[in-house]
Design a protein around this motif. Structure first.
Motif, PDB file in Angstrom:
ATOM      1  N   GLU B  89       0.824  -1.211   0.000  1.00 29.55           N
ATOM      2  CA  GLU B  89       0.000   0.000   0.000  1.00 29.55           C
ATOM      3  C   GLU B  89       0.854   1.256   0.000  1.00 29.55           C
ATOM      4  N   ARG B  90       1.928   1.210   0.753  1.00 30.49           N
ATOM      5  CA  ARG B  90       2.789   2.378   0.799  1.00 30.49           C
ATOM      6  C   ARG B  90       3.418   2.654  -0.566  1.00 30.49           C
ATOM      7  N   CYS B  91       3.911   1.601  -1.197  1.00 23.94           N
ATOM      8  CA  CYS B  91       4.516   1.764  -2.524  1.00 23.94           C
ATOM      9  C   CYS B  91       3.506   2.364  -3.486  1.00 23.94           C
ATOM     10  N   LEU B  92       2.297   1.846  -3.444  1.00 21.30           N
ATOM     11  CA  LEU B  92       1.286   2.315  -4.389  1.00 21.30           C
ATOM     12  C   LEU B  92       0.978   3.786  -4.171  1.00 21.30           C
ATOM     13  N   THR B  93       0.807   4.195  -2.912  1.00 27.00           N
ATOM     14  CA  THR B  93       0.479   5.610  -2.677  1.00 27.00           C
ATOM     15  C   THR B  93       1.637   6.504  -3.107  1.00 27.00           C
ATOM     16  N   GLN B  94       2.870   6.069  -2.854  1.00 25.53           N
ATOM     17  CA  GLN B  94       4.013   6.899  -3.271  1.00 25.53           C
ATOM     18  C   GLN B  94       4.091   6.994  -4.793  1.00 25.53           C
ATOM     19  N   LEU B  95       3.812   5.888  -5.476  1.00 30.64           N
ATOM     20  CA  LEU B  95       3.870   5.908  -6.944  1.00 30.64           C
ATOM     21  C   LEU B  95       2.777   6.796  -7.511  1.00 30.64           C
ATOM     22  N   VAL B  96       1.606   6.761  -6.896  1.00 35.85           N
ATOM     23  CA  VAL B  96       0.515   7.594  -7.393  1.00 35.85           C
ATOM     24  C   VAL B  96       0.862   9.067  -7.236  1.00 35.85           C
ATOM     25  N   LYS B  97       1.602   9.386  -6.170  1.00 39.47           N
ATOM     26  CA  LYS B  97       1.960  10.785  -5.925  1.00 39.47           C
ATOM     27  C   LYS B  97       2.854  11.346  -7.009  1.00 39.47           C
ATOM     28  N   LEU B  98       3.497  10.480  -7.805  1.00 37.02           N
ATOM     29  CA  LEU B  98       4.327  10.974  -8.901  1.00 37.02           C
ATOM     30  C   LEU B  98       3.496  11.675  -9.971  1.00 37.02           C
ATOM     31  N   GLY B  99       2.196  11.354  -9.995  1.00 38.49           N
ATOM     32  CA  GLY B  99       1.317  12.096 -10.885  1.00 38.49           C
ATOM     33  C   GLY B  99       1.409  11.738 -12.355  1.00 38.49           C
ATOM     34  N   LYS B 100       1.938  10.517 -12.654  1.00 38.27           N
ATOM     35  CA  LYS B 100       2.038  10.137 -14.059  1.00 38.27           C
ATOM     36  C   LYS B 100       0.733   9.475 -14.508  1.00 38.27           C
ATOM     37  N   GLN B 101       0.529   9.445 -15.821  1.00 41.76           N
ATOM     38  CA  GLN B 101      -0.710   8.846 -16.344  1.00 41.76           C
ATOM     39  C   GLN B 101      -0.534   7.357 -16.536  1.00 41.76           C
ATOM     40  N   TYR B 102      -0.454   6.636 -15.425  1.00 37.39           N
ATOM     41  CA  TYR B 102      -0.217   5.205 -15.505  1.00 37.39           C
ATOM     42  C   TYR B 102      -1.136   4.464 -14.555  1.00 37.39           C
ATOM     43  N   LYS B 103      -1.459   3.248 -14.917  1.00 36.36           N
ATOM     44  CA  LYS B 103      -2.097   2.324 -13.979  1.00 36.36           C
ATOM     45  C   LYS B 103      -0.968   1.496 -13.372  1.00 36.36           C
ATOM     46  N   PHE B 104      -1.081   1.170 -12.100  1.00 39.13           N
ATOM     47  CA  PHE B 104       0.008   0.463 -11.418  1.00 39.13           C
ATOM     48  C   PHE B 104      -0.447  -0.864 -10.867  1.00 39.13           C
ATOM     49  N   ILE B 105       0.478  -1.834 -10.889  1.00 39.35           N
ATOM     50  CA  ILE B 105       0.276  -3.095 -10.178  1.00 39.35           C
ATOM     51  C   ILE B 105       1.525  -3.298  -9.347  1.00 39.35           C
ATOM     52  N   VAL B 106       1.358  -3.486  -8.053  1.00 39.52           N
ATOM     53  CA  VAL B 106       2.508  -3.692  -7.174  1.00 39.52           C
ATOM     54  C   VAL B 106       2.315  -5.027  -6.476  1.00 39.52           C
ATOM     55  N   THR B 107       3.299  -5.920  -6.565  1.00 42.36           N
ATOM     56  CA  THR B 107       3.209  -7.189  -5.851  1.00 42.36           C
ATOM     57  C   THR B 107       4.422  -7.325  -4.949  1.00 42.36           C
ATOM     58  N   CYS B 108       4.207  -7.989  -3.808  1.00 42.44           N
ATOM     59  CA  CYS B 108       5.301  -8.135  -2.847  1.00 42.44           C
ATOM     60  C   CYS B 108       5.302  -9.564  -2.337  1.00 42.44           C
ATOM     61  N   ALA B 109       6.473 -10.191  -2.265  1.00 45.81           N
ATOM     62  CA  ALA B 109       6.609 -11.532  -1.697  1.00 45.81           C
ATOM     63  C   ALA B 109       7.624 -11.462  -0.573  1.00 45.81           C
ATOM     64  N   LEU B 110       7.216 -11.938   0.591  1.00 40.77           N
ATOM     65  CA  LEU B 110       8.113 -11.982   1.748  1.00 40.77           C
ATOM     66  C   LEU B 110       8.377 -13.426   2.083  1.00 40.77           C
ATOM     67  N   MET B 111       9.649 -13.827   2.133  1.00 43.92           N
ATOM     68  CA  MET B 111       9.940 -15.226   2.400  1.00 43.92           C
ATOM     69  C   MET B 111      10.981 -15.358   3.488  1.00 43.92           C
ATOM     70  N   GLN B 112      10.753 -16.330   4.335  1.00 41.37           N
ATOM     71  CA  GLN B 112      11.680 -16.599   5.423  1.00 41.37           C
ATOM     72  C   GLN B 112      12.933 -17.262   4.871  1.00 41.37           C
ATOM     73  N   LYS B 113      14.062 -16.973   5.468  1.00 37.68           N
ATOM     74  CA  LYS B 113      15.318 -17.558   4.979  1.00 37.68           C
ATOM     75  C   LYS B 113      15.516 -18.933   5.602  1.00 37.68           C
ATOM     76  N   THR B 114      15.300 -19.984   4.769  1.00 38.81           N
ATOM     77  CA  THR B 114      15.578 -21.320   5.278  1.00 38.81           C
ATOM     78  C   THR B 114      16.460 -22.093   4.314  1.00 38.81           C
ATOM     79  N   GLY B 115      16.953 -21.444   3.311  1.00 40.59           N
ATOM     80  CA  GLY B 115      17.759 -22.159   2.333  1.00 40.59           C
ATOM     81  C   GLY B 115      16.963 -22.630   1.139  1.00 40.59           C
ATOM     82  N   ALA B 116      15.649 -22.430   1.168  1.00 37.50           N
ATOM     83  CA  ALA B 116      14.845 -22.829   0.012  1.00 37.50           C
ATOM     84  C   ALA B 116      14.991 -21.793  -1.089  1.00 37.50           C
ATOM     85  N   GLY B 117      14.684 -22.201  -2.306  1.00 34.64           N
ATOM     86  CA  GLY B 117      14.787 -21.294  -3.453  1.00 34.64           C
ATOM     87  C   GLY B 117      13.442 -20.714  -3.814  1.00 34.64           C
TER      88      GLY B 117
END
Lengths: 129, 155
Positions: B89-117
């Motif tokens: 949500e924060r990324c999206l609001t900051q990007l919107v504040k740039l005022g460009k004529q764009y639609k945005f999609i922001v995705t985020c993945a958070l993963m725990q470090k266990t050695g998996a790929g």
């Protein structure tokens, strides 16, 4: 200009993006590709890329004209770790939508949250340059 | 003499309109076929660059948002829901504040470090001149964060 197809800025009801149809399409593609696959660190990055491309090509054939697509595929190994994915979008809620599906395997969590975002394109309005 | 006030509507495609206007140009220039002068590509770029999207700016915005939300924390399963929502949500609001004529999609993945790929791939069917995407990878001692931003032009 009544009855002129070339100045549409909103899709007709028939041409609107249908998430259920797309979800089924994704499910079939991924199942066919990932059913018997084990996690191999050398090959999985290539696999992810080709999977994203094949999903995109399949959805193109479904015939949603005037739409742009974004496909995202994520594949992770199942090692008991925690993963969380989320997304937010700024779009036109009337015309744009998404479809996603998750596939899980014994060792390969094709946690393929593939999102297909369709946005209507307005290139026809520009009158051909 | 009665005048017809209503202009007759014409069903045509935009391609036909362009063709007819070109033919009219030919007629008015003594029947010689003139190529309609096209704006050169670099001139078009200059025009478009005023509103086009800068991926470096987006990257710095995203990095800042991630740092602010999960900067010094360890992976916590109870909080990860809140973290991903907050980052996105924060990324999206900051990007919107740039005022460009764009639609945005922001995705985020958070993963725990266990050695998996973890592998992510994107495939897009869009206008390659105007639309851009960018991915930011961030890690701390206990987790990985991958944020993707897609900017799709509206006009």
């Amino acid at each position: 200009m009544e009855g002129s197809d070339s100045y549409l800025i909103r899709p007709n009801y028939q041409h609107k993006f249908k998430p259920a149809v797309v979800k089924e399409c994704i499910r079939e593609t991924v199942k066919a590709r990932l059913s018997e696959v084990q996690y191999d660190p050398d090959e999985v990055s290539e696999l992810t890329r080709t999977l994203a491309d094949s999903v995109k090509n399949k959805v193109k054939k479904l015939g949603f004209d005037r739409y742009k697509f974004v496909v995202q595929v994520t594949i992770g190994e199942q090692r008991g770790q925690g993963v969380k994915m989320s997304s937010r979008c700024l779009w036109d809620a009337d015309t744009d939508n998404y479809a996603e599906d998750v596939f899980m395997n014994f060792v390969l969590c094709g946690g393929r949250v593939w999102k297909l975002f369709l946005l209507s394109s307005r290139e026809y309005e520009c009158g051909g340059g | 003499m009665s005048r017809v006030n209503k202009t007759p509507s014409l069903n045509c495609s935009s391609q036909q309109v362009v063709d007819w206007s070109r033919r009219l140009c030919c007629i008015f220039t003594n029947n010689t076929c003139v190529n309609v002068p096209r704006v050169k590509d670099d001139e078009m770029d200059e025009y478009h660059n005023e509103g086009s999207f800068n991926t470096e700016e987006a990257d710095s915005i995203v990095k800042e948002c991630i740092e602010n939300v999960v900067g010094g924390d360890d992976y916590n399963q109870n909080l990860v829901n809140k973290w991903t929502s907050a980052i996105v949500e924060r990324c999206l609001t900051q990007l919107v504040k740039l005022g460009k004529q764009y639609k945005f999609i922001v995705t985020c993945a958070l993963m725990q470090k266990t050695g998996a790929g973890l592998h992510t791939a994107n495939s897009c069917y869009w206008d390659t001149a105007m639309d851009v995407s960018s991915t930011v990878r961030w890690e701390s001692r206990t987790m990985y964060c991958v944020v993707s931003v897609f900017a799709v032009a509206v006009a």
